[in-house]
Design an enzyme around this catalytic site. Sequence first.
Site, short mmCIF file in Angstrom:
data_model
loop_
_atom_site.label_atom_id
_atom_site.label_comp_id
_atom_site.label_asym_id
_atom_site.label_seq_id
_atom_site.Cartn_x
_atom_site.Cartn_y
_atom_site.Cartn_z
N ASP A 1 45.57 41.18 41.47
CA ASP A 1 46.48 42.29 41.20
C ASP A 1 45.95 43.69 41.46
O ASP A 1 44.69 43.81 41.92
CB ASP A 1 46.83 42.07 39.85
CG ASP A 1 45.67 42.47 38.65
OD1 ASP A 1 44.39 42.74 39.23
OD2 ASP A 1 46.03 42.41 37.70
N ASP B 1 49.18 46.18 37.01
CA ASP B 1 49.12 46.42 35.87
C ASP B 1 48.85 47.74 35.53
O ASP B 1 48.11 48.34 36.05
CB ASP B 1 47.86 45.49 35.15
CG ASP B 1 48.31 44.00 34.69
OD1 ASP B 1 49.31 43.72 34.98
OD2 ASP B 1 47.19 43.33 34.36
N ASP C 1 45.14 47.11 39.22
CA ASP C 1 44.98 47.55 37.74
C ASP C 1 44.85 49.32 37.88
O ASP C 1 43.95 49.78 38.43
CB ASP C 1 43.83 46.89 36.96
CG ASP C 1 43.82 45.63 37.13
OD1 ASP C 1 44.78 44.95 36.43
OD2 ASP C 1 43.07 45.14 37.72
N1 DCP Z 1 40.22 42.39 30.88
C1 DCP Z 1 39.63 41.80 29.98
N2 DCP Z 1 40.50 40.92 29.21
C2 DCP Z 1 41.76 40.76 29.35
C3 DCP Z 1 42.29 41.16 30.50
C4 DCP Z 1 41.46 42.11 31.51
O1 DCP Z 1 38.51 41.72 29.64
N3 DCP Z 1 42.24 39.83 28.75
C5 DCP Z 1 39.46 43.38 31.78
C6 DCP Z 1 38.51 42.78 32.62
C7 DCP Z 1 39.03 42.69 34.01
C8 DCP Z 1 39.97 43.79 34.05
O2 DCP Z 1 40.46 43.81 32.59
O3 DCP Z 1 38.02 42.46 34.90
C9 DCP Z 1 41.11 43.63 34.89
O4 DCP Z 1 41.73 42.38 34.56
P1 DCP Z 1 41.95 41.37 35.91
O5 DCP Z 1 42.56 40.06 35.39
O6 DCP Z 1 42.90 42.05 36.84
O7 DCP Z 1 40.49 41.11 36.66
P2 DCP Z 1 39.88 41.85 37.95
O8 DCP Z 1 40.61 43.00 38.28
O9 DCP Z 1 38.38 42.19 37.72
O10 DCP Z 1 40.05 40.61 38.99
P3 DCP Z 1 41.25 40.59 40.32
O11 DCP Z 1 40.25 41.26 41.45
O12 DCP Z 1 41.23 39.06 40.51
O13 DCP Z 1 42.46 41.33 39.98
MG MG Z 2 42.59 42.97 38.92
#
Ligand code: DCP
Ligand code: MG
Length: 388
Positions: free
Chosen positions: A204, A312, A206
Amino acid sequence: VEPSPTVPVFTLNAYGCQRRTPLLHHNNVLTDALLVLAENAEFNEDEGRSVAFKRAASVLKALPHTVRGMEELQGLPCLGGHSQRVIKEILEEGKSREVEATLQSQQFQAMKALTGIFGVGVKTADRWFREGLRQPSDVVDTGQKLNHTQEAGIRYYEDLNTPVTRAEADAIGQIVEEAVQAVLPGATITLTGGFRRGKPTGHDVDFLITHPEEGKEENLMPKVVSWLDDRGLLLYQKTTRNSYLEAKDGPARPPHNMDRFERCFSIFRLDRPHRRPEQQPQAGGECQAQVGGTLLGQGSEESRDWKAVRVDLVVTPASQFAFALLGWTGSQLFERELRRWAVHEKHMSLSSHALYDSTQNRYLRGSTEEEIFTHLGLEFVPPSERNA
Ligand code: DCP
Ligand code: MG
């Protein structure tokens, strides 16, 4: 046993937030295997076991060399007996039977496919699996009752399971920037999550939205969402108020401005750039389109000139921005380790809103990530080294 002088010995700190973990590392064969077991443990709702495998993988990601023998693991933290057995088997035989069996198992494959539906968590996927469902099409065929989120998850399944590229993230950033400037000049957007850590793709995109003047950001989210929706840019959106206030284990009394934190889970309709005219589809939309005499469903990438992308959006008051930035940059394990460090080593409570010091009974201000690391007694780790 004393390590032999020819064996490189590296010691690493026990918490993931005390280490530098780059995106590219030297032990993918081992970490991929351990992360399969971590994911399988998640599917079985065994969080303790899942975190143990993730911590073990994270330690290997931080090593500056490729592990070739068990003796190189001496003195490293977080490598439990189970992880060590898996590593040993891979080093000696090239693969782990447990990992291979997991990858082959019907349960793992079905859980992976079903939890891959946006809006479907482990509990729902597990219930469906026990009812005999194996893939998203089974969910449709058996007429499962779905909420709006899951309906969108099914409709855009293919797109949402195709990695989002950095170029797509930047294109969405331009749209969000335009929306935000239109409804509140002076507000800023910041790309967070995996892309801020330097990942080339993500599941996604963010964004954090804020305004330098505290309070100006109030009621911003509904306006941004309306602006986007009016232009047909949103395929799905769900705005939630800050859940922080309802959290049972949050700090005792959060400052009043904390209830302004809003989050929007959305699916953007992103135009695909530079298509040659002869590739233009005759009919748009997620309905079926007739292309070259073949009837193609929404899953067919060729039939559409747009892609569904998960986005998000989070609006944060300026006073909480640094905490939100630190909390949303991840990785998920890095965040978990930061909070664990704060509680167990510093008697503090860290969230994406604030840092509370239980010894002094007060909130600690932080206007930059660097300040927050300092409060926590940690060396600053830049985003690109937070890939724990
Ligand atoms: N986050 C968290 N706990 C959650 C949701 C999010 O700590 N319940 C934080 C850590 C994540 C960041 O927000 O790294 C963004 O969430 P993502 O699920 O989008 O994770 P990433 O961006 O790291 O992974 P991707 O590249 O797959 O989107
Ligand atoms: Mg993400």
